[in-house]
Design an enzyme around this catalytic site. Structure first.
Site, short mmCIF file in Angstrom:
data_model
loop_
_atom_site.label_atom_id
_atom_site.label_comp_id
_atom_site.label_asym_id
_atom_site.label_seq_id
_atom_site.Cartn_x
_atom_site.Cartn_y
_atom_site.Cartn_z
CG LEU A 297 -1.85 -1.23 1.27
CD1 LEU A 297 -2.57 -1.46 2.59
CD2 LEU A 297 -2.99 -0.90 0.23
N PRO A 298 0.35 2.25 -0.16
CG PRO A 298 -0.90 4.03 -1.38
CD PRO A 298 -1.16 2.71 -0.64
CB THR B 188 8.20 2.14 2.26
OG1 THR B 188 8.70 1.18 1.46
CG2 THR B 188 9.39 2.82 3.02
CE LYS C 157 12.08 1.13 0.51
NZ LYS C 157 12.90 0.77 -0.72
CE LYS D 126 6.30 6.19 1.53
NZ LYS D 126 6.02 4.69 1.30
P1 NAD Z 1 0.87 2.89 -5.68
O1 NAD Z 1 0.59 4.41 -5.29
O2 NAD Z 1 1.32 2.88 -7.31
O3 NAD Z 1 0.04 1.72 -5.41
C1 NAD Z 1 -0.56 1.71 -4.30
C2 NAD Z 1 -1.85 0.82 -4.58
O4 NAD Z 1 -2.54 0.56 -3.30
C3 NAD Z 1 -2.74 1.61 -5.30
O5 NAD Z 1 -3.22 0.75 -6.44
C4 NAD Z 1 -3.85 2.05 -4.54
O6 NAD Z 1 -5.21 1.93 -5.16
C5 NAD Z 1 -4.14 0.77 -3.65
N1 NAD Z 1 -4.70 1.28 -2.26
C6 NAD Z 1 -4.47 2.43 -1.56
N2 NAD Z 1 -5.29 2.25 -0.61
C7 NAD Z 1 -5.96 1.13 -0.24
C8 NAD Z 1 -6.83 0.41 0.40
N3 NAD Z 1 -7.25 1.06 1.32
N4 NAD Z 1 -7.05 -0.96 0.02
C9 NAD Z 1 -6.61 -1.45 -1.08
N5 NAD Z 1 -6.20 -0.96 -1.95
C10 NAD Z 1 -5.61 0.33 -1.84
O7 NAD Z 1 2.46 2.75 -4.84
P2 NAD Z 1 3.63 1.91 -5.30
O8 NAD Z 1 4.59 2.72 -6.27
O9 NAD Z 1 3.14 0.52 -5.85
O10 NAD Z 1 4.30 1.63 -3.89
C11 NAD Z 1 3.82 0.84 -2.88
C12 NAD Z 1 4.79 0.64 -1.79
O11 NAD Z 1 6.13 0.45 -2.21
C13 NAD Z 1 4.86 2.31 -1.05
O12 NAD Z 1 5.04 2.11 0.15
C14 NAD Z 1 6.40 2.77 -1.79
O13 NAD Z 1 7.06 3.59 -0.97
C15 NAD Z 1 7.06 1.36 -1.83
N6 NAD Z 1 8.08 1.05 -2.76
C16 NAD Z 1 7.70 1.61 -3.95
C17 NAD Z 1 8.74 1.52 -4.98
C18 NAD Z 1 8.56 2.33 -6.60
O14 NAD Z 1 9.66 2.15 -7.08
N7 NAD Z 1 7.34 2.57 -6.89
C19 NAD Z 1 10.01 1.06 -4.82
C20 NAD Z 1 10.23 0.48 -3.43
C21 NAD Z 1 9.31 0.58 -2.68
#
Ligand code: NAD
Length: 340
Positions: free
Chosen positions: A99-100, A135, A210, A287
């Site tokens: 999740l975000p 994260t 992390k 964040k």
């Molecule tokens: P994102 O915003 O693309 O995806 C998050 C998903 O969660 C979305 O599809 C959203 O609709 C869903 N969501 C939000 N609230 C929800 C709920 N209550 N119930 C169900 N689904 C829900 O984010 P991301 O880029 O996939 O990143 C996810 C996590 O991974 C974050 O914590 C980010 O910091 C971490 N991360 C991201 C990356 C990257 O390169 N994007 C790399 C390492 C770590």
């Protein structure tokens, strides 16, 4: 036919909860991670036993798109949509969340998963493992973990490193916090999505590692943008400058893999080649810098560079909101246009 709870129930009549995995959060990372997890597990199983795959996202279109793509490639797989995380927890003994950030994890666990676990039979809860790869804040993750464990289940924090490319390729690094026993039990699942599975210590330790890593990354990406801009102002060819940095002591991932200058890495295709799309969003980096500065303040650990970096990312998101969803290497565009 639109997958629904009815389909889910129909599927789970033949799929025992112990053989079902749910993935909640199908964003940039989760979609690709879930795809690897489900497809590799389905292929490895070879139809020898019934397996259930369940997806859930706050945006129903994301879950539908996932099911449709997955079913096309694996028509014999049992994949369903959970309309809420509660449904996911009812039907699956393994639940992965991606999740975000902190509020989303709090609301999914405190609002849905923990109350569901409390209602299930004690043996059923005891056979449940939650893997949170988000994260988020270390203390909030520890609180969530305490509540999951009080409800009789197990949980690990397993944030990832490796970005969208690593999620797609199944080469992520997982940094794990939790009991050694839950870590061992989760390894077979994590290894279908990543290459390195590193045990960091008790609950919250994966997140701590992390956050430390990402504070370096956040600072480094800015410094690389600064150096590339300075080089340009000195008349240097970005291709030559990038090659020099990458074979010298300034070399780092932000320069060698995520260089912010289009065409500077002729053999690679970092997000800057796609108008900074498809990477790690500036808002997510902001964040993460906030997670680092908050936790450092509580522990009175000095963080002068990360504080400055956080302020810059905050300014970018405020003044250039169109860069918030673009890769954080777009800090280069902001500096170039603002000549701060
Ligand atoms: P994102 O915003 O693309 O995806 C998050 C998903 O969660 C979305 O599809 C959203 O609709 C869903 N969501 C939000 N609230 C929800 C709920 N209550 N119930 C169900 N689904 C829900 O984010 P991301 O880029 O996939 O990143 C996810 C996590 O991974 C974050 O914590 C980010 O910091 C971490 N991360 C991201 C990356 C990257 O390169 N994007 C790399 C390492 C770590």
């Amino acid at each position: 036919m639109r997958p629904s709870l009815r389909n889910l129930q129909a599927a789970t009549r033949v799929i025992p909860r112990a053989k079902s995995i749910s993935f909640i959060g199908l964003g940039q990372m989760g979609y690709r991670m879930a795809y690897n997890l489900f497809s590799k597990q389905h292929t490895a199983n070879g139809g020898s036993e019934p397996l259930g795959f369940v997806v859930c996202d706050a945006l129903p279109d994301s879950a539908r798109a996932f099911c449709s793509e997955f079913s096309k490639q694996f028509p014999d797989a049992q994949i369903s949509i959970a309309n809420t995380p509660e449904e996911a927890a009812i039907f699956s003994s393994r639940i992965v969340t991606m999740l975000p950030s902190s509020p989303h994890v709090q609301s999914v666990y405190a609002g849905f998963i923990v109350p569901t676990l409390q209602k299930l039979h004690a043996n059923t809860s005891a056979n449940t493992i939650c893997i949170d790869s988000t994260t988020l804040d270390v203390d909030i993750a520890r609180e969530v973990a305490t509540n999951v464990i009080k409800a009789g289940a197990q949980i690990i924090d397993a944030p990832v490193s490796g970005g969208v490319t690593g999620a797609q390729a199944g080469t992520l690094s997982f940094l794990v916090g939790g009991t050694q026993e839950t870590f061992e039990a989760s390894k077979p699942i994590l290894s279908l999505m990543g290459q390195r599975i590193i045990y960091c210590g008790p609950s919250g330790a994966g997140l701590g590692a992390k956050i430390c890593n990402n504070l370096i990354l956040g600072v480094e990406q800015i410094v690389v943008a600064e150096a590339m801009l300075l080089g340009e102002s000195l008349g240097l060819d970005p291709v030559i400058l990038a090659a020099v940095i990458n074979s010298s002591t300034g070399g780092c991932w932000s320069s060698s893999a995520n260089n912010p200058v289009p065409s500077a890495l002729p053999d690679k295709s970092p997000p800057c080649e796609r108008d900074y799309e498809g990477g790690f969003a500036t808002a997510l980096m902001l964040k993460d810098m906030g997670l680092a500065t908050d936790v450092a303040q509580q522990r009175q650990s000095p963080l002068p560079m990360a504080k400055a970096a956080k302020e810059l990312y905050a300014r970018i998101v405020e003044k250039r909101p169109e860069l918030a969803k673009k890769d954080f290497s777009s800090v280069y565009l902001y500096l170039k246009d603002n000549r701060e």
